[in-house]
Each structure stands twice: as structure tokens, then as C-alpha cells.
Design a protein around this motif. Structure first.
Motif, PDB file in Angstrom:
ATOM      1  N   UNK A  49       0.853  -1.183   0.000  1.00  0.00           N
ATOM      2  CA  UNK A  49       0.000   0.000   0.000  1.00  0.00           C
ATOM      3  C   UNK A  49       0.894   1.240   0.000  1.00  0.00           C
ATOM      4  N   UNK A  50       0.647   2.137  -0.951  1.00  0.00           N
ATOM      5  CA  UNK A  50       1.430   3.369  -1.040  1.00  0.00           C
ATOM      6  C   UNK A  50       0.556   4.614  -1.047  1.00  0.00           C
ATOM      7  N   UNK A  51      -0.761   4.434  -0.856  1.00  0.00           N
ATOM      8  CA  UNK A  51      -1.681   5.573  -0.805  1.00  0.00           C
ATOM      9  C   UNK A  51      -2.852   5.237   0.103  1.00  0.00           C
ATOM     10  N   UNK A  52      -3.396   6.260   0.718  1.00  0.00           N
ATOM     11  CA  UNK A  52      -4.544   6.119   1.596  1.00  0.00           C
ATOM     12  C   UNK A  52      -5.611   7.088   1.107  1.00  0.00           C
ATOM     13  N   UNK A  53      -6.863   6.633   1.054  1.00  0.00           N
ATOM     14  CA  UNK A  53      -7.972   7.526   0.732  1.00  0.00           C
ATOM     15  C   UNK A  53      -9.048   7.395   1.797  1.00  0.00           C
ATOM     16  N   UNK A  54      -9.826   8.455   1.937  1.00  0.00           N
ATOM     17  CA  UNK A  54     -10.932   8.478   2.884  1.00  0.00           C
ATOM     18  C   UNK A  54     -11.857   9.614   2.488  1.00  0.00           C
ATOM     19  N   UNK A  55     -12.993   9.733   3.140  1.00  0.00           N
ATOM     20  CA  UNK A  55     -13.839  10.903   2.967  1.00  0.00           C
ATOM     21  C   UNK A  55     -14.099  11.509   4.336  1.00  0.00           C
ATOM     22  N   UNK A  56     -14.150  12.853   4.358  1.00  0.00           N
ATOM     23  CA  UNK A  56     -14.313  13.594   5.605  1.00  0.00           C
ATOM     24  C   UNK A  56     -15.166  14.830   5.319  1.00  0.00           C
ATOM     25  N   UNK A  57     -16.048  15.166   6.260  1.00  0.00           N
ATOM     26  CA  UNK A  57     -16.784  16.423   6.137  1.00  0.00           C
ATOM     27  C   UNK A  57     -15.881  17.566   6.619  1.00  0.00           C
ATOM     28  N   UNK A  58     -16.077  18.761   6.057  1.00  0.00           N
ATOM     29  CA  UNK A  58     -15.174  19.866   6.393  1.00  0.00           C
ATOM     30  C   UNK A  58     -15.226  20.305   7.861  1.00  0.00           C
ATOM     31  N   UNK A  59     -16.267  19.939   8.589  1.00  0.00           N
ATOM     32  CA  UNK A  59     -16.366  20.340   9.995  1.00  0.00           C
ATOM     33  C   UNK A  59     -15.735  19.328  10.949  1.00  0.00           C
ATOM     34  N   UNK A  60     -15.186  18.227  10.423  1.00  0.00           N
ATOM     35  CA  UNK A  60     -14.589  17.191  11.270  1.00  0.00           C
ATOM     36  C   UNK A  60     -13.108  17.517  11.488  1.00  0.00           C
ATOM     37  N   UNK A  61     -12.878  18.510  12.345  1.00  0.00           N
ATOM     38  CA  UNK A  61     -11.514  18.996  12.580  1.00  0.00           C
ATOM     39  C   UNK A  61     -10.568  17.910  13.082  1.00  0.00           C
TER      40      UNK A  61
END
Length: 123
Positions: A49-61
Motif C-alpha cells: 500500500x502506497x496511498x490512503x484515501x478516505x472521505x471527511x466532512x469539512x467540519x470534522x476537525x
């Protein structure tokens, strides 16, 4: 004190998609999420594995800070692009989810020759 759900998409075996990182309220703010990510990438199942992806809302500091810190430790670029739009995908009922992609990176954090210990101290 915490757990991560993640998988390697079959069409992108060099990538790890992190679905969720959960840390107990008692353990927050102590870097446990980042240490769990490091430990996860030290497992044989994530070899290559050489990359990580995810999704995050902009308010999740907290999540944004954890992933930025991860990118810094790995000396890897972090890209953020809209993935699921508030209006198009959620009919306005949920904030836009931004996709975060970190990589390419090395398996171990910069300057560290061994996997991070997922220990935590509760004081």
C-alpha cells in the motif's frame, strides 16, 4: 479504546480506503487514531500500500488533523477534492464529503524503522 475499518479496493491494490476511525472519548486528543493508522500499515495485509484515501466532512476537525499529521509523518502529499456533494448526493441533508488522498508514501513513517506501538496512557 479505538478501531479502524478499512479495505483495499480490488481495482486499486496499492491503496487503502479508510472507512472509519473511531476513538473512545476518554482517549481522544492523544494521537491514538494516528498510531492505529501507522500500526495498520505495518501489518502484512497492507504490504504494497502506497496511498490512503478516505472521505471527511469539512467540519470534522479531529479527522482532518489526524490525516494531515499522517501525511506529514509519511512525507506524502495530501489532496482534497469534493466526493459526495451536499445537494447532489444528500439532497441537502448532509454536508459535502471531501475525498482525501494521501500518497504516494513509504510504509513506515519518516525516521521510524519500526511500526508505531498502539499504546495509550489515560491520565
Amino acid at each position: 479504546m479505538g478501531w479502524i475499518s478499512a479495505y483495499r479496493p480490488p481495482t486499486r491494490p496499492g491503496e487503502l480506503f479508510v472507512w472509519q476511525v473511531a476513538v473512545s472519548e476518554k482517549a481522544r486528543g492523544q494521537g491514538l487514531g494516528g498510531r492505529m493508522l501507522d500500526a495498520l500499515l505495518g501489518r502484512p495485509a497492507t504490504h504494497g500500500v502506497t496511498a490512503l484515501t478516505t472521505t471527511v466532512t469539512p467540519d470534522n476537525d479531529a479527522s482532518l488533523a489526524m490525516f494531515r499529521s499522517f501525511a506529514r509523518r509519511r512525507e506524502a502529499p495530501l489532496e482534497r477534492t469534493p466526493r459526495f456533494d451536499q445537494q447532489i448526493h444528500f439532497a441537502g441533508a448532509h454536508a459535502t464529503e471531501w475525498q482525501i488522498r494521501i500518497g504516494p508514501f513509504h510504509t513506515q513513517p519518516a525516521g521510524d524503522a519500526r511500526p508505531a506501538k498502539p499504546e495509550i496512557s489515560l491520565s
